[in-house]
Design an enzyme around this catalytic site. Structure first.
Site, mmCIF file in Angstrom:
data_model
loop_
_atom_site.group_PDB
_atom_site.id
_atom_site.type_symbol
_atom_site.label_atom_id
_atom_site.label_comp_id
_atom_site.label_asym_id
_atom_site.label_seq_id
_atom_site.Cartn_x
_atom_site.Cartn_y
_atom_site.Cartn_z
ATOM 1 N NE ARG A 115 -18.704 -8.833 0.848
ATOM 2 C CZ ARG A 115 -19.101 -10.071 1.052
ATOM 3 N NH1 ARG A 115 -18.669 -10.743 2.090
ATOM 4 N NH2 ARG A 115 -19.948 -10.632 0.230
ATOM 5 C CE LYS A 137 -7.877 10.498 -1.921
ATOM 6 N NZ LYS A 137 -7.522 11.713 -2.699
ATOM 7 C CD GLU A 179 1.849 15.119 -4.562
ATOM 8 O OE1 GLU A 179 1.225 15.858 -3.780
ATOM 9 O OE2 GLU A 179 1.340 14.624 -5.583
ATOM 10 C CE LYS A 219 -2.348 11.577 1.972
ATOM 11 N NZ LYS A 219 -2.150 11.075 0.656
ATOM 12 C CD GLU A 229 -10.349 13.981 -2.114
ATOM 13 O OE1 GLU A 229 -9.304 13.347 -1.928
ATOM 14 O OE2 GLU A 229 -10.757 14.318 -3.219
ATOM 15 N NE ARG A 233 -7.113 11.745 1.411
ATOM 16 C CZ ARG A 233 -6.847 10.479 1.650
ATOM 17 N NH1 ARG A 233 -7.570 9.818 2.539
ATOM 18 N NH2 ARG A 233 -5.860 9.869 1.036
ATOM 19 C CG ASN A 237 -7.085 16.579 -4.382
ATOM 20 O OD1 ASN A 237 -6.251 15.702 -4.222
ATOM 21 N ND2 ASN A 237 -8.373 16.378 -4.178
ATOM 22 C CG HIS A 240 -2.880 16.982 -7.223
ATOM 23 N ND1 HIS A 240 -2.034 17.765 -6.471
ATOM 24 C CD2 HIS A 240 -2.405 15.717 -7.120
ATOM 25 C CE1 HIS A 240 -1.101 16.997 -5.932
ATOM 26 N NE2 HIS A 240 -1.293 15.751 -6.305
ATOM 27 C CG HIS A 244 -4.833 14.416 -11.543
ATOM 28 N ND1 HIS A 244 -5.699 14.340 -10.478
ATOM 29 C CD2 HIS A 244 -3.713 13.772 -11.140
ATOM 30 C CE1 HIS A 244 -5.129 13.673 -9.483
ATOM 31 N NE2 HIS A 244 -3.926 13.321 -9.855
ATOM 32 C CG HIS A 256 1.486 12.488 -9.666
ATOM 33 N ND1 HIS A 256 0.209 12.827 -10.091
ATOM 34 C CD2 HIS A 256 1.549 12.844 -8.350
ATOM 35 C CE1 HIS A 256 -0.462 13.339 -9.065
ATOM 36 N NE2 HIS A 256 0.327 13.362 -8.009
HETATM 37 N N1 GLY Z 1 -3.001 12.527 -2.759
HETATM 38 C C1 GLY Z 1 -4.024 13.221 -2.104
HETATM 39 C C2 GLY Z 1 -4.742 12.415 -1.083
HETATM 40 O O1 GLY Z 1 -4.281 11.358 -0.693
HETATM 41 O O2 GLY Z 1 -5.776 12.791 -0.643
#
Ligand code: GLY
Length: 352
Positions: A115, A137, A179, A219, A229, A233, A237, A240, A244, A256
């Protein structure tokens, strides 16, 4: 060489992103006092992973396939098996060394083993340093799509050794710049001035370190305020939603960053049409990305792209959401824009 820079990501478990040259020797300090480590690396980084393992306590080297092929439940299960055989406990540490795919996988394995055990990320690509490895993430892919299974699991530390960028093919490095451009438009326009001020398309460029540190600082600030998010956050995107969709329609053959590059031009046009972004700033997206040699057009089928956007995880319920700019560094969310605005913005990324 200047001293390493420490950029702290605040939050309940704050951590540092350490940026500089020749830093791998300090990894052992970041890993800390556990009895065991597991170094997860793609095949292409075998030799460096073994070197790193030599300096760490009871290191178990776990080799995984290169690229997106490693982000599967089968590979994650293999890593869990290896941790089980090593007797990996809660006080031991996973080290992920590689591009965004590896740090996503290593983070996911660490998030799920017992966990949650500690992970130290060692990104080797520009994309990994400025985006994927920072922010907690983690994910693997499933048949239904990319990154659909994952967890928010902030690392214990991130080591961004800029020397590792020297081994990267130039096209990978340039793709990662998309990015950096993105955060230039959403948060830190000095980034755009630096990119326009000279050639930044190789890691040896004079502004490389400042660009990377600025992108990481943005970031870090955003993630500290909104790890999961629920709010700002989402602004990361920018570009994106279409990016995506292009990746998905093209079966992930596009890098990407290259898909995001087209997505940024689309998002700028949507911003101009729907949010009143001025023409000059909208045009600046295309000019700057073209200067870097990144793609700014895409001739795919709108129906397919639209369908892919609708099932992207960035949509919520049945609504289609986009990040747009009201002005430079003024991002906001736009929900369910008029279909005519979307097709007009898509027309802007078709090659003339
Ligand atoms: N790549 C966008 C984020 O980490 O929120």
């Amino acid at each position: 060489m200047p001293a390493p820079t420490h950029i702290t990501v605040a939050g309940p478990a704050p951590y540092d992103v350490v940026v500089g040259h020749g830093l791998l020797g300090s990894l052992v300090e970041l890993v800390g006092s556990g009895e065991r480590t597991a170094v997860i690396h793609p095949a292409a980084l075998r030799s460096i992973a073994h070197d790193i393992g030599d300096g760490l306590p009871d290191a178990h080297i776990i080799e995984v396939p290169d690229g997106e092929a490693q982000k599967t439940v089968k590979v994650a299960a293999y890593c869990w098996d290896m941790l089980g055989r090593a007797g990996f406990t809660r006080t031991d540490t996973v080290v992920g060394i590689g591009g965004g795919a590896t740090t996503d996988l290593a983070g996911f394995v660490a998030a799920t083993w017992l966990r949650g055990v500690a992970v130290v990320q060692v990104p080797t690509t520009l994309l990994g340093m400025v985006d994927a490895a920072v922010g907690g993430k983690t994910a693997i892919n499933t048949a239904a799509g990319k990154n659909l299974v994952g967890a928010f699991h902030p690392p214990k530390a991130v080591l961004a050794d800029l020397n590792l960028l020297e081994t990267l093919p130039r096209t990978d490095y340039v793709a990662g710049l998309a990015e950096v451009v993105k955060v230039g438009f959403t948060h830190d326009p000095v980034i755009l001035d630096l990119i326009e001020g000279g050639d930044v398309t190789s890691p040896q460029s004079v502004h490389t370190r400042e660009l990377i540190e600025r992108a990481i600082a943005v970031k870090a600030k955003v993630v500290a305020a909104d790890l999961t998010e629920r709010g700002e956050r989402e602004f990361l995107n920018y570009g994106h939603t279409l990016g995506h969709a292009i990746e998905k329609v093209e079966d992930f053959r596009w890098a990407h960053g290259e898909a995001v590059s087209v997505g940024l031009v689309f998002a700028a046009e949507l911003s101009r049409l729907a949010a009143g972004l001025d023409d000059t700033t909208a045009r600046r997206h295309r000019d700057l990305l073209e200067t870097l040699g990144l793609p700014t057009s895409y001739d795919g089928d709108w129906q397919q792209v639209h369908a892919a956007m609708a099932i992207d995880k960035k949509s919520r319920g049945s609504s289609l959401r986009f990040v747009v700019l009201d002005g430079l560094a003024q991002p906001r969310m736009l929900e369910n824009p008029e279909p005519s605005l979307l097709t007009a913005a898509f027309d802007a990324v078709r090659s003339e």
